[in-house]
Design an enzyme around this catalytic site. Structure first.
Site, PDB file in Angstrom:
ATOM      1  N   LEU A  33       0.813  -1.223   0.000  1.00 52.64           N
ATOM      2  CA  LEU A  33       0.000   0.000   0.000  1.00 52.64           C
ATOM      3  C   LEU A  33       0.848   1.276   0.000  1.00 52.64           C
ATOM      4  CD1 LEU A  33      -3.008  -0.978   2.351  1.00 52.64           C
ATOM      5  CD2 LEU A  33      -2.796  -1.233  -0.120  1.00 52.64           C
ATOM      6  N   ALA A  72       5.558  -1.975  -8.586  1.00 44.90           N
ATOM      7  CA  ALA A  72       6.715  -1.231  -9.102  1.00 44.90           C
ATOM      8  C   ALA A  72       6.453   0.262  -9.053  1.00 44.90           C
ATOM      9  CB  ALA A  72       6.985  -1.642 -10.549  1.00 44.90           C
ATOM     10  N   TYR A 138      13.914   4.090 -15.141  1.00 45.16           N
ATOM     11  CA  TYR A 138      12.730   3.227 -15.029  1.00 45.16           C
ATOM     12  C   TYR A 138      12.875   2.042 -15.984  1.00 45.16           C
ATOM     13  CZ  TYR A 138       7.983   1.607 -15.920  1.00 45.16           C
ATOM     14  OH  TYR A 138       6.872   0.825 -16.111  1.00 45.16           O
ATOM     15  N   ASP A 281      12.064  11.167 -22.286  1.00 45.19           N
ATOM     16  CA  ASP A 281      10.926  10.840 -23.162  1.00 45.19           C
ATOM     17  C   ASP A 281      11.376  10.591 -24.602  1.00 45.19           C
ATOM     18  OD1 ASP A 281       8.706  10.857 -21.537  1.00 45.19           O
ATOM     19  OD2 ASP A 281       8.175  12.951 -21.924  1.00 45.19           O
TER      20      ASP A 281
HETATM   21  N1  UDP Z   1       2.843  14.438 -21.162  1.00 38.96           N
HETATM   22  C1  UDP Z   1       2.657  15.819 -21.280  1.00 38.96           C
HETATM   23  N2  UDP Z   1       2.174  16.505 -20.194  1.00 38.96           N
HETATM   24  C2  UDP Z   1       1.860  15.904 -19.020  1.00 38.96           C
HETATM   25  C3  UDP Z   1       2.053  14.490 -18.906  1.00 38.96           C
HETATM   26  C4  UDP Z   1       2.541  13.802 -20.005  1.00 38.96           C
HETATM   27  O1  UDP Z   1       2.929  16.407 -22.342  1.00 38.96           O
HETATM   28  O2  UDP Z   1       1.449  16.583 -18.064  1.00 38.96           O
HETATM   29  C5  UDP Z   1       3.359  13.668 -22.307  1.00 38.96           C
HETATM   30  C6  UDP Z   1       4.679  12.972 -22.027  1.00 38.96           C
HETATM   31  O3  UDP Z   1       5.772  13.816 -22.327  1.00 38.96           O
HETATM   32  C7  UDP Z   1       4.586  11.761 -22.957  1.00 38.96           C
HETATM   33  C8  UDP Z   1       3.095  11.456 -23.024  1.00 38.96           C
HETATM   34  O4  UDP Z   1       2.437  12.643 -22.586  1.00 38.96           O
HETATM   35  O5  UDP Z   1       5.017  12.099 -24.248  1.00 38.96           O
HETATM   36  C9  UDP Z   1       2.695  10.305 -22.129  1.00 38.96           C
HETATM   37  O6  UDP Z   1       3.238  10.525 -20.852  1.00 38.96           O
HETATM   38  P1  UDP Z   1       2.816   9.685 -19.574  1.00 38.96           P
HETATM   39  O7  UDP Z   1       3.511  10.287 -18.386  1.00 38.96           O
HETATM   40  O8  UDP Z   1       1.321   9.589 -19.522  1.00 38.96           O
HETATM   41  O9  UDP Z   1       3.339   8.212 -19.872  1.00 38.96           O
HETATM   42  P2  UDP Z   1       4.827   7.651 -20.205  1.00 38.96           P
HETATM   43  O10 UDP Z   1       4.924   7.711 -21.711  1.00 38.96           O
HETATM   44  O11 UDP Z   1       5.821   8.496 -19.511  1.00 38.96           O
HETATM   45  O12 UDP Z   1       4.797   6.259 -19.691  1.00 38.96           O
END
Ligand code: UDP
Length: 319
Positions: A33, A72, A138, A281
């Site tokens: 949790l 995780a 990650y 990213d």
């Molecule tokens: N993203 C964004 N603004 C936010 C959160 C995410 O522009 O507030 C973009 C992020 O850069 C990525 C996509 O949305 O390109 C998905 O991000 P998320 O964190 O949902 O998942 P991840 O791809 O990191 O697992």
């Protein structure tokens, strides 16, 4: 069959627990949790414990036939700032869990891996044969555990499926469970917070990527489609060898496309502003899910519109 769902009070784990129960399987949820919520495990036997608590696990492992491991940390940005937390839990904690499994008679293991193990793909859509070169801690922490699984499967009699998730989103159609993260950093819930005025605006992380509209492209997959894949993964393990499988739809959407889909489905404007790129990213991550289709007879059934409407219903029910 009885299954120990480790991390079953979290987002994907709780949806899988429900899918398993719908199929008639017996489920025990194990969760510390730390980021999970007991409300997501409601109606299930919930044992509160840590993945490194081998004594507690030994007793539970005597009662099950398979283990699914969802426990995780999963924020790319946080992993860049605090890699220690990621390697501690996602690698050391997971290894401790795996060793507990090896000390029991259980030999079936399903692991929540991620498309982040690939890093910047050489080819999109991505097959499982893309080189695994993660670009954030990650992804590295998940890949390191995949290596452990591969070695254990060769040396011992372990059978595993490593599911490489693309972007999990949406909520169960029953309206009782959904995504709950604190803080909320994932794109779709972040957009909802912007719509509801809980944050001033959505920050769009970078519009200078080499994609058609300059924003990042991701493959958003409904969490119920992911959950159903886990149920099929268990059947697969009955007879087949260990494998790593992509779980995605095969269709990518840019951040701007997700924003406009949400505006259309919800009927409200998303306040947004451009922001710098988020470290770690990659520009575009889209699955080639054909190996999952072929080996498990699985296919993502739900659209981005269904993802958004189910997630919105869940978000509305909580505010
Ligand atoms: N993203 C964004 N603004 C936010 C959160 C995410 O522009 O507030 C973009 C992020 O850069 C990525 C996509 O949305 O390109 C998905 O991000 P998320 O964190 O949902 O998942 P991840 O791809 O990191 O697992």
């Amino acid at each position: 069959m009885a299954i120990l769902v480790v991390g079953g009070a979290g987002y994907i784990g709780s949806h899988t627990a429900h899918a398993l129960r719908r199929k008639g399987e017996e489920v025990i949820i194990y969760d510390n949790l730390s980021t999970g919520y007991s409300v997501l495990a409601e109606g299930f036997e919930l044992v509160i414990g840590d993945i490194s608590d081998s004594k507690k696990l030994a007793a539970l492992l005597r009662r099950v036939d398979a283990v699914m491991h969802f426990a995780a940390h999963a924020y790319v940005g946080e992993s860049v700032e605090n890699p220690r937390k990621y390697f501690q839990n996602n690698l050391l904690g997971s290894l401790s869990l795996l060793n507990s499994v090896m000390d029991s008679r259980v030999r079936k293991f399903i692991f929540s891996s991620t498309c982040a193990v690939y890093g910047v793909p050489v080819k999109v859509p991505m097959t499982e044969d893309n080189p695994r070169l993660p670009v954030n801690p990650y992804g590295s922490s998940k890949l390191a555990f995949e290596f452990a699984l591969e070695a254990y499967a060769k040396a011992y009699e372990l059978r595993f499926v490593a599911f490489r998730y693309f972007n999990a989103a949406g909520a169960d159609e029953n309206g009782k469970i959904g995504e709950m993260h604190d803080p909320e950093t994932h794109l779709i819930p972040a957009i909802f917070e912007a719509i509801k005025g809980k944050r001033p605006a959505l920050q769009i992380f970078g519009d200078d990527y080499p994609t058609p509209d300059g924003t990042c492209i991701r493959d958003y997959i409904h969490v119920s489609d992911l959950a159903e894949a886990h149920v099929l993964g268990l059947d697969y393990l009955d007879s087949k060898d260990s494998v790593a499988l992509n779980l995605g739809t095969g269709q990518g959407y840019s951040v701007k496309e997700v924003v406009s889909t949400i505006e259309k489905v919800v009927g409200l404007k998303v306040p947004s502003q451009m922001a710098p790129r988020r470290p770690g990213d990659p520009p575009s991550l889209v699955a080639d899910p054909s190996r999952s289709e072929k080996l498990m007879n699985w296919k993502a059934k739900r659209s981005l519109e269904e993802i958004v409407s189910s997630a919105w219903k869940w978000a509305e029910s909580r505010s």
